[in-house]
Scaffold this motif. Structure first.
Motif, mmCIF file in Angstrom:
data_model
loop_
_atom_site.group_PDB
_atom_site.id
_atom_site.type_symbol
_atom_site.label_atom_id
_atom_site.label_comp_id
_atom_site.label_asym_id
_atom_site.label_seq_id
_atom_site.Cartn_x
_atom_site.Cartn_y
_atom_site.Cartn_z
ATOM 1 N N ASP A 176 0.770 -1.028 -0.116
ATOM 2 C CA ASP A 176 -0.092 0.067 0.013
ATOM 3 C C ASP A 176 0.987 1.208 -0.129
ATOM 4 O O ASP A 176 1.905 1.391 0.844
ATOM 5 C CB ASP A 176 -0.984 -0.055 1.431
ATOM 6 N N SER A 177 0.687 2.176 -0.633
ATOM 7 C CA SER A 177 1.341 3.414 -0.890
ATOM 8 C C SER A 177 0.578 4.428 -0.073
ATOM 9 O O SER A 177 1.176 5.607 -0.003
ATOM 10 C CB SER A 177 1.520 3.990 -2.416
ATOM 11 N N HIS A 178 -0.203 4.125 0.808
ATOM 12 C CA HIS A 178 -0.839 5.029 1.733
ATOM 13 C C HIS A 178 0.087 4.912 2.950
ATOM 14 O O HIS A 178 0.300 4.134 3.558
ATOM 15 C CB HIS A 178 -2.074 4.507 2.080
ATOM 16 N N ALA A 179 0.470 6.294 3.611
ATOM 17 C CA ALA A 179 1.447 6.265 4.555
ATOM 18 C C ALA A 179 0.860 5.911 5.939
ATOM 19 O O ALA A 179 1.343 4.909 6.555
ATOM 20 C CB ALA A 179 1.828 7.863 4.746
ATOM 21 N N ALA A 180 -0.317 6.416 6.544
ATOM 22 C CA ALA A 180 -0.740 6.314 7.755
ATOM 23 C C ALA A 180 -2.230 6.720 7.945
ATOM 24 O O ALA A 180 -2.836 7.083 6.939
ATOM 25 C CB ALA A 180 0.011 7.222 8.823
ATOM 26 N N PRO A 181 -2.948 6.642 8.878
ATOM 27 C CA PRO A 181 -4.336 7.036 8.987
ATOM 28 C C PRO A 181 -4.222 8.620 8.527
ATOM 29 O O PRO A 181 -3.548 9.313 9.006
ATOM 30 C CB PRO A 181 -4.652 7.070 10.303
ATOM 31 N N GLN A 182 -5.292 9.008 7.738
ATOM 32 C CA GLN A 182 -5.465 10.233 7.236
ATOM 33 C C GLN A 182 -5.985 11.310 8.264
ATOM 34 O O GLN A 182 -6.920 10.977 9.081
ATOM 35 C CB GLN A 182 -6.513 10.177 6.141
ATOM 36 N N GLN A 183 -5.319 12.464 8.265
ATOM 37 C CA GLN A 183 -5.707 13.464 9.194
ATOM 38 C C GLN A 183 -5.791 14.997 8.228
ATOM 39 O O GLN A 183 -4.962 14.960 7.331
ATOM 40 C CB GLN A 183 -4.833 13.800 10.183
ATOM 41 N N SER A 187 -2.109 14.765 6.221
ATOM 42 C CA SER A 187 -1.098 13.646 6.520
ATOM 43 C C SER A 187 -1.917 12.404 6.367
ATOM 44 O O SER A 187 -2.994 12.067 6.472
ATOM 45 C CB SER A 187 -0.181 13.523 7.669
ATOM 46 N N GLY A 188 -1.028 11.325 6.028
ATOM 47 C CA GLY A 188 -1.292 10.035 5.685
ATOM 48 C C GLY A 188 -2.361 9.746 4.363
ATOM 49 O O GLY A 188 -2.814 8.834 4.160
ATOM 50 N N PHE A 189 -1.809 10.543 3.500
ATOM 51 C CA PHE A 189 -2.551 10.432 1.925
ATOM 52 C C PHE A 189 -1.538 9.545 1.259
ATOM 53 O O PHE A 189 -0.459 9.301 1.700
ATOM 54 C CB PHE A 189 -2.689 11.915 1.440
ATOM 55 N N THR A 190 -2.160 9.314 -0.021
ATOM 56 C CA THR A 190 -1.329 8.746 -0.918
ATOM 57 C C THR A 190 -0.077 9.274 -1.409
ATOM 58 O O THR A 190 -0.246 10.411 -1.876
ATOM 59 C CB THR A 190 -2.148 8.457 -2.158
ATOM 60 N N ARG A 191 1.084 8.411 -1.192
ATOM 61 C CA ARG A 191 2.199 8.947 -1.339
ATOM 62 C C ARG A 191 2.406 9.544 -2.864
ATOM 63 O O ARG A 191 2.139 8.741 -3.737
ATOM 64 C CB ARG A 191 3.494 7.790 -0.851
ATOM 65 N N ASN A 192 3.030 10.565 -3.043
ATOM 66 C CA ASN A 192 3.348 11.347 -4.155
ATOM 67 C C ASN A 192 2.086 11.293 -4.924
ATOM 68 O O ASN A 192 2.056 11.306 -6.136
ATOM 69 C CB ASN A 192 4.567 10.392 -5.110
ATOM 70 N N GLY A 193 1.166 11.611 -4.458
ATOM 71 C CA GLY A 193 -0.335 11.737 -5.345
ATOM 72 C C GLY A 193 -0.635 12.919 -5.324
ATOM 73 O O GLY A 193 0.077 14.050 -5.075
#
Length: 166
Positions: free
Chosen positions: A67-74, A93-99
């Protein structure tokens, strides 16, 4: 009386149409149970034979191996209140990396922001349509997020943050 008879005739005709539809075999396939069935041991709406989708804000990225998702989204907005002519800082924060994330104020687009390799972003922007939204002092509006991969594939709607118009 003719209104009642017309209604009955409509229901009888609708029953024949539905019966023909059922007998035709052209109903959507739900497998053994419909997706809303609470007695199912699987997640609602999932196919037990299929790989589970990564979920909102997540996608499989072969380059990252998972998963390219970092952490729980905030999502946060600062300041959280002010006039419609306020410049706000939106932090996520916690969004799709490089998206890419598109920000929307109530129903009006604010703009798109690139997400870094850690899944974070910070954007400083003016609130949209101040002449329109300033007509609603005392109201709280939502800044919402819609997430995309770097290739533009929709990933889902993310968290929201509130802004109160003074």
């Amino acid at each position: 009386m003719s209104g009642i008879l017309g209604g009955v005739a409509f229901l009888v005709a609708a029953a024949f149409v539905v019966h023909g539809w059922v007998d035709s075999g052209h109903l959507p396939g739900f497998g053994s149970r419909p997706p809303w069935s609470s007695s199912s041991s699987q997640e609602p709406g999932t196919d037990p034979g299929a790989e589970a989708p990564p979920g909102p804000g997540r996608h499989k990225d072969p380059a990252l191996g998972s998963d390219s998702h970092a952490a729980p989204q905030q999502l946060s907005v600062s300041p959280r209140s002010g006039s419609m002519w306020t410049t706000v800082t939106v932090t996520g924060s916690g969004f799709t990396r490089n998206g890419v994330v598109r920000l929307t104020f109530h129903a009006t687009a604010m703009g798109a922001v690139n997400i870094d390799g850690d899944g974070d972003f910070t954007a400083r922007m003016r609130l949209p349509s101040p002449d329109f939204y300033s007509r609603f002092p005392g109201q709280t509006f939502v800044i919402s997020t819609t997430e995309y991969t770097r290739d533009g594939a929709y990933q889902g709607n993310g968290p929201v943050a509130a802004f109160h118009v003074d």
